[in-house]
Design a protein around this motif. Structure first.
Motif, PDB file in Angstrom:
ATOM      1  N   VAL A   2       0.841  -1.199   0.000  1.00 47.67           N
ATOM      2  CA  VAL A   2       0.000   0.000   0.000  1.00 47.67           C
ATOM      3  C   VAL A   2       0.875   1.248   0.000  1.00 47.67           C
ATOM      4  O   VAL A   2       0.624   2.195  -0.755  1.00 47.67           O
ATOM      5  CB  VAL A   2      -0.967  -0.004   1.207  1.00 47.67           C
ATOM      6  N   THR A   3       1.897   1.249   0.828  1.00 52.95           N
ATOM      7  CA  THR A   3       2.804   2.404   0.889  1.00 52.95           C
ATOM      8  C   THR A   3       3.465   2.637  -0.462  1.00 52.95           C
ATOM      9  O   THR A   3       3.500   3.772  -0.955  1.00 52.95           O
ATOM     10  CB  THR A   3       3.864   2.179   1.986  1.00 52.95           C
ATOM     11  N   ASN A   4       3.970   1.578  -1.077  1.00 50.96           N
ATOM     12  CA  ASN A   4       4.608   1.723  -2.394  1.00 50.96           C
ATOM     13  C   ASN A   4       3.614   2.179  -3.447  1.00 50.96           C
ATOM     14  O   ASN A   4       3.940   3.015  -4.291  1.00 50.96           O
ATOM     15  CB  ASN A   4       5.263   0.405  -2.809  1.00 50.96           C
ATOM     16  N   ASN A   5       2.410   1.648  -3.415  1.00 53.15           N
ATOM     17  CA  ASN A   5       1.362   2.034  -4.355  1.00 53.15           C
ATOM     18  C   ASN A   5       1.037   3.527  -4.208  1.00 53.15           C
ATOM     19  O   ASN A   5       0.914   4.252  -5.200  1.00 53.15           O
ATOM     20  CB  ASN A   5       0.122   1.164  -4.131  1.00 53.15           C
ATOM     21  N   ALA A   6       0.920   3.987  -2.966  1.00 52.51           N
ATOM     22  CA  ALA A   6       0.602   5.399  -2.721  1.00 52.51           C
ATOM     23  C   ALA A   6       1.755   6.308  -3.147  1.00 52.51           C
ATOM     24  O   ALA A   6       1.526   7.376  -3.730  1.00 52.51           O
ATOM     25  CB  ALA A   6       0.261   5.617  -1.255  1.00 52.51           C
ATOM     26  N   ARG A   7       2.984   5.885  -2.874  1.00 56.83           N
ATOM     27  CA  ARG A   7       4.148   6.692  -3.313  1.00 56.83           C
ATOM     28  C   ARG A   7       4.156   6.816  -4.835  1.00 56.83           C
ATOM     29  O   ARG A   7       4.380   7.897  -5.372  1.00 56.83           O
ATOM     30  CB  ARG A   7       5.454   6.065  -2.826  1.00 56.83           C
ATOM     31  N   ASP A   8       3.909   5.710  -5.501  1.00 61.79           N
ATOM     32  CA  ASP A   8       3.859   5.717  -6.962  1.00 61.79           C
ATOM     33  C   ASP A   8       2.725   6.615  -7.460  1.00 61.79           C
ATOM     34  O   ASP A   8       2.899   7.374  -8.412  1.00 61.79           O
ATOM     35  CB  ASP A   8       3.679   4.284  -7.481  1.00 61.79           C
ATOM     36  N   LEU A   9       1.590   6.540  -6.814  1.00 64.36           N
ATOM     37  CA  LEU A   9       0.433   7.365  -7.187  1.00 64.36           C
ATOM     38  C   LEU A   9       0.747   8.855  -7.077  1.00 64.36           C
ATOM     39  O   LEU A   9       0.401   9.641  -7.954  1.00 64.36           O
ATOM     40  CB  LEU A   9      -0.757   7.013  -6.282  1.00 64.36           C
ATOM     41  N   LEU A  10       1.408   9.255  -5.992  1.00 63.25           N
ATOM     42  CA  LEU A  10       1.683  10.672  -5.735  1.00 63.25           C
ATOM     43  C   LEU A  10       2.897  11.205  -6.489  1.00 63.25           C
ATOM     44  O   LEU A  10       3.045  12.428  -6.638  1.00 63.25           O
ATOM     45  CB  LEU A  10       1.895  10.898  -4.235  1.00 63.25           C
ATOM     46  N   ASN A  11       3.747  10.328  -6.971  1.00 56.91           N
ATOM     47  CA  ASN A  11       4.987  10.734  -7.610  1.00 56.91           C
ATOM     48  C   ASN A  11       4.739  11.711  -8.767  1.00 56.91           C
ATOM     49  O   ASN A  11       4.033  11.399  -9.718  1.00 56.91           O
ATOM     50  CB  ASN A  11       5.750   9.511  -8.118  1.00 56.91           C
ATOM     51  N   GLY A  12       5.334  12.902  -8.640  1.00 58.84           N
ATOM     52  CA  GLY A  12       5.279  13.893  -9.710  1.00 58.84           C
ATOM     53  C   GLY A  12       3.996  14.711  -9.768  1.00 58.84           C
ATOM     54  O   GLY A  12       3.848  15.549 -10.657  1.00 58.84           O
ATOM     55  N   LEU A  13       3.064  14.482  -8.848  1.00 59.52           N
ATOM     56  CA  LEU A  13       1.804  15.239  -8.892  1.00 59.52           C
ATOM     57  C   LEU A  13       1.942  16.583  -8.180  1.00 59.52           C
ATOM     58  O   LEU A  13       2.719  16.739  -7.244  1.00 59.52           O
ATOM     59  CB  LEU A  13       0.677  14.433  -8.231  1.00 59.52           C
ATOM     60  N   SER A  14       1.154  17.536  -8.627  1.00 59.41           N
ATOM     61  CA  SER A  14       1.114  18.864  -8.014  1.00 59.41           C
ATOM     62  C   SER A  14      -0.084  18.937  -7.060  1.00 59.41           C
ATOM     63  O   SER A  14      -0.946  18.058  -7.057  1.00 59.41           O
ATOM     64  CB  SER A  14       0.957  19.926  -9.102  1.00 59.41           C
ATOM     65  N   PHE A 170      -8.306  14.913 -16.234  1.00 60.52           N
ATOM     66  CA  PHE A 170      -7.314  15.160 -15.179  1.00 60.52           C
ATOM     67  C   PHE A 170      -6.295  16.192 -15.675  1.00 60.52           C
ATOM     68  O   PHE A 170      -5.815  16.069 -16.805  1.00 60.52           O
ATOM     69  CB  PHE A 170      -6.616  13.846 -14.814  1.00 60.52           C
ATOM     70  N   PRO A 171      -5.997  17.196 -14.858  1.00 61.07           N
ATOM     71  CA  PRO A 171      -5.086  18.254 -15.309  1.00 61.07           C
ATOM     72  C   PRO A 171      -3.702  17.706 -15.684  1.00 61.07           C
ATOM     73  O   PRO A 171      -3.147  16.883 -14.961  1.00 61.07           O
ATOM     74  CB  PRO A 171      -4.961  19.193 -14.110  1.00 61.07           C
ATOM     75  N   ALA A 172      -3.209  18.168 -16.794  1.00 61.23           N
ATOM     76  CA  ALA A 172      -1.872  17.759 -17.258  1.00 61.23           C
ATOM     77  C   ALA A 172      -0.818  18.376 -16.345  1.00 61.23           C
ATOM     78  O   ALA A 172      -1.036  19.401 -15.720  1.00 61.23           O
ATOM     79  CB  ALA A 172      -1.657  18.227 -18.694  1.00 61.23           C
ATOM     80  N   ILE A 173       0.328  17.756 -16.309  1.00 62.14           N
ATOM     81  CA  ILE A 173       1.424  18.243 -15.465  1.00 62.14           C
ATOM     82  C   ILE A 173       1.799  19.671 -15.830  1.00 62.14           C
ATOM     83  O   ILE A 173       1.947  20.527 -14.981  1.00 62.14           O
ATOM     84  CB  ILE A 173       2.654  17.312 -15.544  1.00 62.14           C
ATOM     85  N   GLU A 174       1.883  19.957 -17.120  1.00 60.77           N
ATOM     86  CA  GLU A 174       2.264  21.309 -17.555  1.00 60.77           C
ATOM     87  C   GLU A 174       1.245  22.343 -17.083  1.00 60.77           C
ATOM     88  O   GLU A 174       1.618  23.423 -16.663  1.00 60.77           O
ATOM     89  CB  GLU A 174       2.359  21.384 -19.091  1.00 60.77           C
ATOM     90  N   ALA A 175      -0.034  22.002 -17.138  1.00 61.46           N
ATOM     91  CA  ALA A 175      -1.080  22.943 -16.730  1.00 61.46           C
ATOM     92  C   ALA A 175      -1.076  23.146 -15.218  1.00 61.46           C
ATOM     93  O   ALA A 175      -1.481  24.182 -14.726  1.00 61.46           O
ATOM     94  CB  ALA A 175      -2.443  22.442 -17.193  1.00 61.46           C
ATOM     95  N   ALA A 176      -0.637  22.147 -14.483  1.00 62.18           N
ATOM     96  CA  ALA A 176      -0.681  22.214 -13.032  1.00 62.18           C
ATOM     97  C   ALA A 176       0.465  23.033 -12.459  1.00 62.18           C
ATOM     98  O   ALA A 176       0.394  23.522 -11.358  1.00 62.18           O
ATOM     99  CB  ALA A 176      -0.644  20.802 -12.445  1.00 62.18           C
TER     100      ALA A 176
END
Length: 177
Positions: A2-14, A170-176
């Motif tokens: 679960v911890t690894n899944n959540a880290r992967d999910l949040l990676n690079g998000l704004s 879902f907002p693109a990384i560039e837009a965020a």
């Protein structure tokens, strides 16, 4: 996992991305993770009380353990993909708009505590020790079912958060940024 899944999910998000929701009434990634944080904090209080009670009563065992049918059905009902929707009780409602730092810090701190409490339960009879629901005081699960419920509930809401991230709007990384 679960911890690894959540880290992967949040990676690079704004912060914009983790707080984005597809529609009113639909949870954002931040709300999914905060709901798990709030729920696990409440459950851990009941679980710790169960472990202490079991140790006092000498309820030890080595498994495998057999658990009750109704509790097993409750656990299975949480497994993703979600087949039934449930409205979160008031004490489990997530907080609105949060910083990425706060969401991640709180979620991962509770994950560490969950793992610690699982270790504390080593040697307890996971079928005979009972955990009282923080919502429905009359409902009791075995300690093993309570641990299983945490795991399935986490998988359910991480699945839900991944669905938010893969939404076409879902907002693109560039837009965020």
């Amino acid at each position: 996992a679960v911890t690894n899944n959540a880290r992967d999910l949040l990676n690079g998000l704004s912060e914009t991305q983790i707080n984005w929701s597809a529609a009113p009434g639909h949870w954002s990634i931040a709300e999914c993770l905060d709901h798990l944080t709030v729920t696990n904090r409440e459950m851990l209080g009941s679980i710790k009380a169960s472990i202490n009670d079991a140790r006092t009563k000498g309820l030890t065992g080595r498994g495998p353990f057999r658990h009750g049918m109704i509790g097993n059905m409750i656990v299975r009902s949480m497994e993703p993909p979600a087949k039934m929707k449930f409205k979160a009780p008031g004490i489990f409602k997530p907080r609105a708009r949060q910083s990425l730092e706060t969401v991640a810090r709180d979620f991962f701190a509770v994950q560490d505590e969950v793992l610690s409490v699982i270790s504390e339960a080593n040697g307890i009879n996971l079928a005979r020790a009972k955990v009282t629901s923080p919502v429905l005081k009359w409902m009791k699960l075995s300690l093993g079912q309570a641990f299983s419920l945490i795991a399935t509930h986490e998988r359910r809401h991480l699945w839900q958060a991944r669905r938010v991230k893969t939404d076409p709007a879902f907002p693109a990384i560039e837009a965020a940024n």
